[in-house]
Scaffold this motif. Structure first.
Motif, PDB file in Angstrom:
ATOM      1  N   CYS A  16       0.867  -1.169   0.000  1.00 18.96           N
ATOM      2  CA  CYS A  16       0.000   0.000   0.000  1.00 18.96           C
ATOM      3  C   CYS A  16       0.911   1.227   0.000  1.00 18.96           C
ATOM      4  CB  CYS A  16      -0.910   0.013   1.227  1.00 18.96           C
ATOM      5  SG  CYS A  16      -2.096   1.382   1.215  1.00 18.96           S
ATOM      6  N   ILE A  17       0.700   2.143  -0.987  1.00 21.57           N
ATOM      7  CA  ILE A  17       1.559   3.313  -1.134  1.00 21.57           C
ATOM      8  C   ILE A  17       0.832   4.550  -0.618  1.00 21.57           C
ATOM      9  CG2 ILE A  17       2.892   4.716  -2.740  1.00 21.57           C
ATOM     10  CD1 ILE A  17       1.775   1.432  -3.985  1.00 21.57           C
ATOM     11  N   MET A  18       1.568   5.344   0.154  1.00 22.31           N
ATOM     12  CA  MET A  18       1.025   6.598   0.687  1.00 22.31           C
ATOM     13  C   MET A  18       1.849   7.765   0.131  1.00 22.31           C
ATOM     14  SD  MET A  18       1.044   8.108   4.599  1.00 22.31           S
ATOM     15  CE  MET A  18      -0.362   7.175   5.197  1.00 22.31           C
ATOM     16  N   PHE A  19       1.159   8.757  -0.446  1.00 21.67           N
ATOM     17  CA  PHE A  19       1.785  10.034  -0.803  1.00 21.67           C
ATOM     18  C   PHE A  19       1.168  11.116   0.066  1.00 21.67           C
ATOM     19  CE2 PHE A  19       3.362   7.949  -4.562  1.00 21.67           C
ATOM     20  CZ  PHE A  19       4.523   8.645  -4.866  1.00 21.67           C
ATOM     21  N   LEU A  20       2.009  11.967   0.674  1.00 30.40           N
ATOM     22  CA  LEU A  20       1.550  13.059   1.536  1.00 30.40           C
ATOM     23  C   LEU A  20       2.187  14.353   1.031  1.00 30.40           C
ATOM     24  CD1 LEU A  20       1.130  13.135   5.343  1.00 30.40           C
ATOM     25  CD2 LEU A  20       2.469  14.929   4.247  1.00 30.40           C
ATOM     26  N   ILE A  38       9.416   5.069   5.188  1.00 27.83           N
ATOM     27  CA  ILE A  38       9.544   6.276   4.381  1.00 27.83           C
ATOM     28  C   ILE A  38      10.534   6.003   3.252  1.00 27.83           C
ATOM     29  CG2 ILE A  38      10.180   8.704   4.360  1.00 27.83           C
ATOM     30  CD1 ILE A  38       7.696   8.120   5.993  1.00 27.83           C
ATOM     31  N   ASN A  39      10.077   6.070   2.002  1.00 25.07           N
ATOM     32  CA  ASN A  39      10.966   5.833   0.863  1.00 25.07           C
ATOM     33  C   ASN A  39      11.620   7.123   0.370  1.00 25.07           C
ATOM     34  OD1 ASN A  39       8.607   3.668   0.638  1.00 25.07           O
ATOM     35  ND2 ASN A  39      10.468   2.784  -0.207  1.00 25.07           N
ATOM     36  N   GLN A  40      10.833   8.226   0.385  1.00 22.41           N
ATOM     37  CA  GLN A  40      11.377   9.487  -0.124  1.00 22.41           C
ATOM     38  C   GLN A  40      10.824  10.644   0.714  1.00 22.41           C
ATOM     39  OE1 GLN A  40      10.561  10.029  -4.284  1.00 22.41           O
ATOM     40  NE2 GLN A  40      11.411   8.042  -4.869  1.00 22.41           N
ATOM     41  N   LEU A  41      11.694  11.600   1.074  1.00 21.53           N
ATOM     42  CA  LEU A  41      11.284  12.869   1.654  1.00 21.53           C
ATOM     43  C   LEU A  41      11.392  13.920   0.544  1.00 21.53           C
ATOM     44  CD1 LEU A  41      12.982  12.755   5.160  1.00 21.53           C
ATOM     45  CD2 LEU A  41      10.536  12.880   4.701  1.00 21.53           C
ATOM     46  N   LEU A  42      10.278  14.567   0.210  1.00 23.50           N
ATOM     47  CA  LEU A  42      10.204  15.415  -0.980  1.00 23.50           C
ATOM     48  C   LEU A  42      10.234  16.911  -0.665  1.00 23.50           C
ATOM     49  CD1 LEU A  42       7.385  13.356  -2.710  1.00 23.50           C
ATOM     50  CD2 LEU A  42       9.855  13.158  -3.054  1.00 23.50           C
ATOM     51  N   GLY A  84       6.640  17.075   1.291  1.00 27.35           N
ATOM     52  CA  GLY A  84       5.872  15.850   1.491  1.00 27.35           C
ATOM     53  C   GLY A  84       6.794  14.642   1.520  1.00 27.35           C
ATOM     54  N   PHE A  85       6.153  13.476   1.466  1.00 32.16           N
ATOM     55  CA  PHE A  85       6.960  12.250   1.430  1.00 32.16           C
ATOM     56  C   PHE A  85       6.142  11.123   0.810  1.00 32.16           C
ATOM     57  CE2 PHE A  85       5.053  12.294   5.738  1.00 32.16           C
ATOM     58  CZ  PHE A  85       4.351  11.099   5.726  1.00 32.16           C
ATOM     59  N   MET A  86       6.864  10.084   0.455  1.00 35.65           N
ATOM     60  CA  MET A  86       6.249   8.841  -0.042  1.00 35.65           C
ATOM     61  C   MET A  86       6.593   7.729   0.951  1.00 35.65           C
ATOM     62  SD  MET A  86       7.309   6.593  -3.394  1.00 35.65           S
ATOM     63  CE  MET A  86       6.959   4.836  -3.446  1.00 35.65           C
TER      64      MET A  86
END
Length: 628
Positions: free
Chosen positions: A445-449, A488-492, A495-497
């Motif tokens: 399950c992927i979360m984008f914030l 946490i895969n990426q801090l943007l 936001g983050f993924m």
């Protein structure tokens, strides 16, 4: 001519076949003798020694050297009696060893073995072996007389010291004691079958010594243990064997008592030719018994028989002279002088022999002292060498221990640093499996914030305040992700993924993702209400599906990545929050994985997203309070 050639070929073929068959048999005997004991082992060794002697191979010496002392153990050095009819095997072992040593030009060792063989052959009345030994002894004596060979001082001094025999005998005793100890330990623990196996091995080793008295005791022991295991038939077999050993021993004891009885009554007989002959036979018996006891190293008993032998010798001399006086009745004075001279010669010879023994004994003590001193020097040398090695090992161990401490400390620092840069599950995955770059298919399950209006906020802050603001906003969100087993895969920046289910699944990952989203929205509203952070809006998008996970990049730089169409759709779903003015949207693929969730009255909405031709169904929420 053709017929003759055919006959020769057939003869050669048969000869080769017989040689191969014999070689195969010898190989089998070589393997079998390793597991034999007593007379059976002696016979096998004699067979092998004779076979290789005929082939003029060095293996003959190897087997003959084992056979000779084994024969002495069985027939001479034992404390009990064995089948004396088998003593020709003992003669054969010594005779063959003497022949092999003669061929090797070890003439004095050869002479010793040949004399031993001749002595036993005379005892058992085997003239063929005696004559063969005499032939070799005559040749050795001719070489000595001609001066071609000379006996060394070492050989003279140590000729009677049977070092090898003592070592073999001691080693056999140690092996017997070891097996007895093992058997007693197993018996005390209740392992009767294991104890029986060890006691059987003890019996086999005792057969090498011909010790029927101790064999009997251990046979009775095995019978009692077998009876405890209700193996009565097998117990009866060992009991019968023990009874047979007792009967053989009783027969031997009776013959010994008869010999002693004959000697004790000798003094009461009248002087005659018959009595003198009887005394001479008794004297030979005393000499033989003294020799046997000496070979068994029972020196005290041997000394008794030796004294009886000399006393009987003097009595025979005296009685012979008396008988001669009675027969002739003449020349009494001449006979008396001869008698006195003979007695004087006997005394002189006895004194000379005693002096020679004392001289040899002193030489032996001197050599033993030298050996002890040499052994002490060797032991001290090895002790010093071992001590130095131990010191080096201690230094090396301390250095390794220090290095180990440094490595452990470095590993902790690397692990902590890695977990600061990556989530715990990803850090663990990388440390356990490395960065092999092999992709794995997983359902996640992927979360984008995303923080709404982040750019205007960032423009009003200094870099230091901006980093502090990001840590304040993202800190609880990241904690919520990790608490619910997300990564946490990426801090943007704004936001983050995050993913739930990769690299490790913790059960219902969609349920964990939804709980995380609800916790983030609730916590964010609470902190805004308390004035801890400015009033901001966020958008969260959730989508589930099969993705590929793995380390992507080059040999010098790689990153743990989650790729696939579900990732793109999750990003598009998050962006829909701007269109609908919501803060959370998740797809029907997420809903189907939830344990229990009440769909709002408005139900699912169908929307098209970029990158997908078919519409997707979504549920949207403006706050956490709308979710039940």
């Amino acid at each position: 001519m053709v017929l003759l050639s055919s006959v020769v070929l057939i003869f050669c073929f048969l000869a080769n076949s017989m040689a191969l068959a014999q070689g195969s048999t010898i190989a089998a005997i070589e393997q079998e003798q390793k597991h034999l004991y007593g007379l059976d082992k002696l016979k096998a060794l004699n067979t092998l020694a004779q076979y290789y002697f005929d082939l003029d191979e060095s293996k003959a010496y190897k087997y003959a050297k084992q056979a000779a002392p084994l024969g002495d153990q069985i027939f001479v050095e034992s404390n009990t009696v064995v089948d004396q009819n088998q003593r020709y095997e003992q003669v054969s072992a010594h005779l063959l060893l003497g022949k092999i040593l003669y061929r090797r030009e070890d003439f004095f060792d050869s002479r010793e073995s040949l004399l031993k063989a001749k002595s036993i052959a005379i005892e058992i009345n085997h003239m063929a072996y005696k004559n063969e030994a005499d032939d070799y002894l005559i040749q050795i004596q001719e070489l000595i007389d001609s001066g071609e060979i000379k006996e060394s001082l070492f050989s003279k001094t140590f000729g009677d010291i049977k070092v090898g025999r003592v070592i073999d005998y001691t080693a056999n005793n140690i092996a017997i004691q070891t097996e007895v100890k093992k058997a007693e330990l197993k018996e005390n623990k209740g392992d009767y079958q294991g104890a029986i196996d060890n006691y059987k091995q003890v019996i086999n080793l005792l057969r090498n010594e011909g010790d029927s008295e101790r064999i009997k005791l251990f046979q009775l022991k095995i019978a009692a243990l077998l009876d405890s295991l209700d193996e009565h038939v097998e117990a009866q077999k060992f009991l019968n064997d023990a009874i047979l050993e007792i009967e053989i021993q009783d027969q031997f004891d009776s013959s010994q008592k008869a010999s002693v009885s004959t000697l004790s009554t000798m003094d009461s007989e009248t002087i005659s030719e018959d009595s003198l002959n009887a005394m001479r036979q008794s004297r030979s018996e005393l000499k033989r018994m003294a020799g046997e006891l000496t070979s068994k190293e029972q020196y005290d008993e041997a000394l008794i028989y030796e004294k009886m032998y000399h006393e009987l010798s003097r009595k025979i001399e005296t009685d012979s002279l008396k008988l001669e006086v009675e027969k002739t009745k003449t020349n009494n004075e001449i006979i008396l002088l001869k008698q006195q001279k003979r007695i004087a010669d006997l005394n002189v010879n006895e004194i000379e022999r005693e002096k020679e023994k004392q001289k040899r004994f002193k030489n032996i003590l001197l050599m033993i002292a030298l050996l002890i001193f040499g052994s002490a020097v060797v032991i001290y040398y090895f002790y010093s060498a071992k001590r130095k090695e131990h010191q080096k090992l201690t230094i090396t161990y301390n250095e390794l221990d220090h290095t180990k401490s440094k490595l452990v400390s470095a590993e902790k620092k690397i692990t902590n640093l890695l977990k600061e840069q990556l989530s715990g599950d990803i850090a663990t995955e990388l440390m356990q499996h490395g960065t092999d770059g092999v992709g794995k298919k997983r359902f996640v399950c992927i979360m984008f914030l995303d923080i709404r209006g982040f750019t205007p906020i960032a423009e009003k802050m200094s870099p230091e305040k901006l980093i502090s603001f990001q840590n304040t906003v993202f800190g609880p969100m990241i904690e919520a992700v990790e608490q619910n087993h997300g990564n946490i895969n990426q801090l943007l920046g704004d936001g983050f993924m995050a993913t739930f289910g990769a690299p490790i699944s913790h059960g219902n990952d969609c349920q964990n993702a939804l709980l995380t989203a609800k916790q983030i929205l609730t916590d964010l509203a609470d902190r805004i209400k308390k004035g801890l952070i400015p009033e901001i809006k966020i958008g969260i998008g959730l989508h589930a599906g099969d993705v590929v996970t793995g380390n992507v990049g080059s040999k010098t730089r790689r990153q743990y990545s989650v790729t696939g169409n579900p990732v793109i759709i999750a990003s598009r779903v998050e962006q829909l929050n701007k269109e609908y003015g919501s803060q959370l949207i998740f797809t029907e693929e997420v809903y189907t994985q939830l344990e229990s969730f009440k769909v709002p009255e408005e139900g699912f909405a169908e929307v098209f997203v970029k990158g997908r031709s078919e519409p997707i169904k979504i549920l949207k929420f403006k706050s956490a309070d709308e979710m039940v």
